[in-house]
Design a protein around this motif. Structure first.
Motif, PDB file in Angstrom:
ATOM      1  N   TYR A 189       0.840  -1.201   0.000  1.00 33.92           N
ATOM      2  CA  TYR A 189       0.000   0.000   0.000  1.00 33.92           C
ATOM      3  C   TYR A 189       0.877   1.254   0.000  1.00 33.92           C
TER       4      TYR A 189
ATOM      5  N   TYR B 147       0.449   5.327   1.125  1.00 33.11           N
ATOM      6  CA  TYR B 147      -0.349   6.333   1.822  1.00 33.11           C
ATOM      7  C   TYR B 147       0.384   7.667   1.779  1.00 33.11           C
TER       8      TYR B 147
ATOM      9  N   LEU C 216      -5.131   6.564   1.786  1.00 33.73           N
ATOM     10  CA  LEU C 216      -4.656   5.556   0.854  1.00 33.73           C
ATOM     11  C   LEU C 216      -4.616   6.112  -0.565  1.00 33.73           C
TER      12      LEU C 216
ATOM     13  N   TYR D 159      -2.999   0.683  -4.003  1.00 35.96           N
ATOM     14  CA  TYR D 159      -2.591  -0.553  -3.366  1.00 35.96           C
ATOM     15  C   TYR D 159      -2.380  -1.640  -4.415  1.00 35.96           C
TER      16      TYR D 159
ATOM     17  N   PHE E   3       4.073   7.061   2.998  1.00 37.19           N
ATOM     18  CA  PHE E   3       4.386   5.803   3.671  1.00 37.19           C
ATOM     19  C   PHE E   3       3.950   4.626   2.813  1.00 37.19           C
TER      20      PHE E   3
ATOM     21  N   GLN F 176       0.817  -5.832   4.105  1.00 35.91           N
ATOM     22  CA  GLN F 176      -0.157  -6.571   4.902  1.00 35.91           C
ATOM     23  C   GLN F 176       0.223  -8.036   4.808  1.00 35.91           C
TER      24      GLN F 176
ATOM     25  N   ASP G  56      -6.122 -10.980   8.088  1.00 36.23           N
ATOM     26  CA  ASP G  56      -5.701 -10.075   9.158  1.00 36.23           C
ATOM     27  C   ASP G  56      -5.495  -8.692   8.551  1.00 36.23           C
ATOM     28  N   ASP G  57      -6.137  -7.678   9.136  1.00 36.79           N
ATOM     29  CA  ASP G  57      -6.037  -6.325   8.590  1.00 36.79           C
ATOM     30  C   ASP G  57      -4.824  -5.568   9.093  1.00 36.79           C
ATOM     31  N   THR G  58      -3.937  -6.226   9.784  1.00 33.99           N
ATOM     32  CA  THR G  58      -2.731  -5.587  10.289  1.00 33.99           C
ATOM     33  C   THR G  58      -1.827  -5.150   9.154  1.00 33.99           C
ATOM     34  N   GLN G  59      -1.247  -3.972   9.298  1.00 29.68           N
ATOM     35  CA  GLN G  59      -0.281  -3.470   8.327  1.00 29.68           C
ATOM     36  C   GLN G  59       1.011  -3.089   9.045  1.00 29.68           C
ATOM     37  N   TYR G  60       2.112  -3.226   8.313  1.00 30.37           N
ATOM     38  CA  TYR G  60       3.416  -2.807   8.800  1.00 30.37           C
ATOM     39  C   TYR G  60       3.949  -1.749   7.844  1.00 30.37           C
ATOM     40  N   PHE G  61       4.456  -0.673   8.434  1.00 32.50           N
ATOM     41  CA  PHE G  61       4.811   0.503   7.647  1.00 32.50           C
ATOM     42  C   PHE G  61       6.318   0.687   7.500  1.00 32.50           C
ATOM     43  N   GLY G  62       6.682   1.287   6.374  1.00 33.91           N
ATOM     44  CA  GLY G  62       8.052   1.710   6.177  1.00 33.91           C
ATOM     45  C   GLY G  62       8.316   3.002   6.921  1.00 33.91           C
TER      46      GLY G  62
END
Lengths: 109, 113
Positions: free
Chosen positions: B33, B35, B45, B48, B90, B94, B99-105
């Motif tokens: 994704y 953002y 957003l 994606y 950003f 995912q 699971d809707d969890t996201q990890y960001f740069g």
């Protein structure tokens, strides 16, 4: 119009105090995430809540998902300067992820 | 650490110039994704991707395009940058579909003069 509203927008407290921040929506969500973001960095996931009425605890942080899955709260006990940051709630809305505008917390020593 | 890097971390450019931001991940996740984050708006957003050459528009896609020719790289292009595109960008991954969890740069701060 924000799908997710957060309050308060800003919060400044002394070390050791308790606080609660809120995330609200008019929509029902299947799950909701809380993130913390520090200056110059990306958001970091704190917790995901899924079930209406669910309560999750992460050390001094307590997260609650409303029974109707339209609101959530984050309670911090005995806040510390390390808790300072921007707290964001987020959820999926259709194909998109939506984020609230955040609560900026400052914990003063 | 979800193995996400973004480049460049900072960029200053002039109105009308093309700009490409890169997101690189090391863990072969399908979902990626882009953002932008602006004061008072939180994260919004832009685009994606659900896999190689599989991309779609988000809430604020006007003026942006993306490409994903490899699983590990997701590129965001501003064809002709405008001052309204000054923002922090950003990238996120995912890890799971259920699971809707996201990890960001770490983000890219872009200034368009």
């Amino acid at each position: 119009t924000q799908l997710l509203e957060q309050s308060p927008q800003f919060l400044s407290i002394q070390e050791g105090e308790n606080l609660t921040v809120y995330c609200n929506s008019s929509s029902v969500f299947s799950s909701l995430q809380w993130y913390r973001q520090e200056p110059g960095e990306g958001p970091v996931l704190l917790v995901t809540v899924v079930t209406g009425g669910e309560v999750k605890k992460l050390k001094r942080l307590t997260f609650q998902f409303g029974d109707a899955r339209k609101d959530s709260s984050l309670h911090i006990t005995a806040a510390q300067p390390g808790d300072t940051g921007l707290y964001l709630c987020a959820s999926r809305y259709g194909q998109n992820f939506v984020f609230g505008p955040g609560t900026r917390l400052s914990v003063l020593p | 650490d979800a193995g996400i890097t973004q480049s460049p971390r900072h960029k200053v450019t002039e109105t009308g110039t093309p700009v490409t931001l890169r997101c690189h991940q090391t863990e072969n996740h399908r979902y990626m994704y882009w953002y932008r984050q602006d004061p008072g708006h939180g994260l919004r957003l832009i685009h994606y991707s659900y896999g190689v050459k599989d991309t779609d528009k988000g809430e604020v896609s006007d003026g942006y395009s993306v490409s994903r020719s490899k699983t590990e790289d997701f590129l965001l292009t501003l064809e002709s940058a405008t001052s309204s595109q000054t923002s922090v960008y950003f990238c996120a991954i995912q890890p799971g579909t259920s699971d809707d969890t996201q990890y960001f740069g770490p983000g890219t701060r872009l200034t368009v003069l």
